[in-house]
Design a protein around this motif. Sequence first.
Motif, PDB file in Angstrom:
ATOM      1  N   PHE A 125       0.820  -1.203   0.000  1.00  0.00           N
ATOM      2  CA  PHE A 125       0.000   0.000   0.000  1.00  0.00           C
ATOM      3  C   PHE A 125       0.861   1.264   0.000  1.00  0.00           C
ATOM      4  O   PHE A 125       0.462   2.304   0.497  1.00  0.00           O
ATOM      5  N   TYR A 126       2.026   1.187  -0.589  1.00  0.00           N
ATOM      6  CA  TYR A 126       2.956   2.316  -0.621  1.00  0.00           C
ATOM      7  C   TYR A 126       2.343   3.507  -1.363  1.00  0.00           C
ATOM      8  O   TYR A 126       1.728   3.355  -2.419  1.00  0.00           O
ATOM      9  N   HIS A 127       2.544   4.682  -0.837  1.00  0.00           N
ATOM     10  CA  HIS A 127       2.092   5.947  -1.406  1.00  0.00           C
ATOM     11  C   HIS A 127       0.570   6.016  -1.557  1.00  0.00           C
ATOM     12  O   HIS A 127       0.041   6.556  -2.530  1.00  0.00           O
ATOM     13  N   ASN A 128      -0.132   5.479  -0.580  1.00  0.00           N
ATOM     14  CA  ASN A 128      -1.587   5.614  -0.522  1.00  0.00           C
ATOM     15  C   ASN A 128      -1.889   6.645   0.561  1.00  0.00           C
ATOM     16  O   ASN A 128      -2.341   6.324   1.650  1.00  0.00           O
ATOM     17  N   LEU A 129      -1.611   7.886   0.247  1.00  0.00           N
ATOM     18  CA  LEU A 129      -1.629   8.968   1.223  1.00  0.00           C
ATOM     19  C   LEU A 129      -3.010   9.283   1.778  1.00  0.00           C
ATOM     20  O   LEU A 129      -3.129   9.868   2.846  1.00  0.00           O
ATOM     21  N   LYS A 130      -4.059   8.898   1.079  1.00  0.00           N
ATOM     22  CA  LYS A 130      -5.416   9.192   1.540  1.00  0.00           C
ATOM     23  C   LYS A 130      -6.066   8.008   2.260  1.00  0.00           C
ATOM     24  O   LYS A 130      -7.220   8.110   2.678  1.00  0.00           O
ATOM     25  N   LEU A 131      -5.343   6.913   2.413  1.00  0.00           N
ATOM     26  CA  LEU A 131      -5.892   5.724   3.067  1.00  0.00           C
ATOM     27  C   LEU A 131      -6.251   6.060   4.513  1.00  0.00           C
ATOM     28  O   LEU A 131      -5.395   6.434   5.308  1.00  0.00           O
ATOM     29  N   GLN A 132      -7.534   5.964   4.827  1.00  0.00           N
ATOM     30  CA  GLN A 132      -8.031   6.320   6.151  1.00  0.00           C
ATOM     31  C   GLN A 132      -8.418   5.106   6.982  1.00  0.00           C
ATOM     32  O   GLN A 132      -8.272   5.115   8.192  1.00  0.00           O
ATOM     33  N   THR A 133      -8.956   4.073   6.320  1.00  0.00           N
ATOM     34  CA  THR A 133      -9.468   2.910   7.030  1.00  0.00           C
ATOM     35  C   THR A 133      -8.954   1.638   6.368  1.00  0.00           C
ATOM     36  O   THR A 133      -9.019   1.506   5.145  1.00  0.00           O
ATOM     37  N   ILE A 134      -8.447   0.735   7.208  1.00  0.00           N
ATOM     38  CA  ILE A 134      -8.024  -0.559   6.688  1.00  0.00           C
ATOM     39  C   ILE A 134      -8.434  -1.641   7.691  1.00  0.00           C
ATOM     40  O   ILE A 134      -8.240  -1.479   8.897  1.00  0.00           O
ATOM     41  N   THR A 135      -9.048  -2.687   7.179  1.00  0.00           N
ATOM     42  CA  THR A 135      -9.456  -3.819   7.998  1.00  0.00           C
ATOM     43  C   THR A 135      -8.505  -4.961   7.704  1.00  0.00           C
ATOM     44  O   THR A 135      -8.374  -5.375   6.544  1.00  0.00           O
ATOM     45  N   LEU A 136      -7.828  -5.447   8.751  1.00  0.00           N
ATOM     46  CA  LEU A 136      -6.835  -6.506   8.606  1.00  0.00           C
ATOM     47  C   LEU A 136      -7.276  -7.762   9.339  1.00  0.00           C
ATOM     48  O   LEU A 136      -8.095  -7.704  10.254  1.00  0.00           O
ATOM     49  N   SER A 137      -6.678  -8.871   8.979  1.00  0.00           N
ATOM     50  CA  SER A 137      -6.927 -10.139   9.648  1.00  0.00           C
ATOM     51  C   SER A 137      -6.221 -10.170  11.003  1.00  0.00           C
ATOM     52  O   SER A 137      -5.094  -9.679  11.135  1.00  0.00           O
TER      53      SER A 137
END
Length: 151
Positions: free
Chosen positions: A126-138
């Motif tokens: 997810f490199y250079h995903n500057l607007k990533l606000q929410t991520i759901t992980l295992s």
Amino acid sequence: MSGLIIENGILIACTSRDTNITVPDGVHTIGENAFKGCVSLEEVFLPDFVTHIMQQAFKGCRKLRSINFPDSLIHIGDYAFHRCPSLLNIQLPPSVTTLGNWVFLFCDNLISASIPGFVNMGNQAFYHNLKLQTITLSADLNPECIGDTFI
């Protein structure tokens, strides 16, 4: 569908300039570079039996904003969605447990990602995903693979 080259269940290439593409039933693999550089592509619908999206499959699809990921999907290769800045949301099924290297590299406008099945994640996924606000992980995600994922 015209504009799609399919051999033995593998989508080899797309020559269509359509903005919306529905991949036909019978396709189980989106091949290497299949949609690479399809500059007019905005939306893709994958059939229920797609299990693999190979490396660079959608690389450089600058207008791609929507793609469904079927429950049968188990593999996404390196650079599969590299430089797809119009993608806003990614929702992968739990069947995908390993993500390749640089898969969503430079998806500049990605806001949210749900990757509930991942155990291992590739380099700089997810490199250079500057607007990533929410991520759901295992909960089973190997913490050793997170190191440079979000740099």
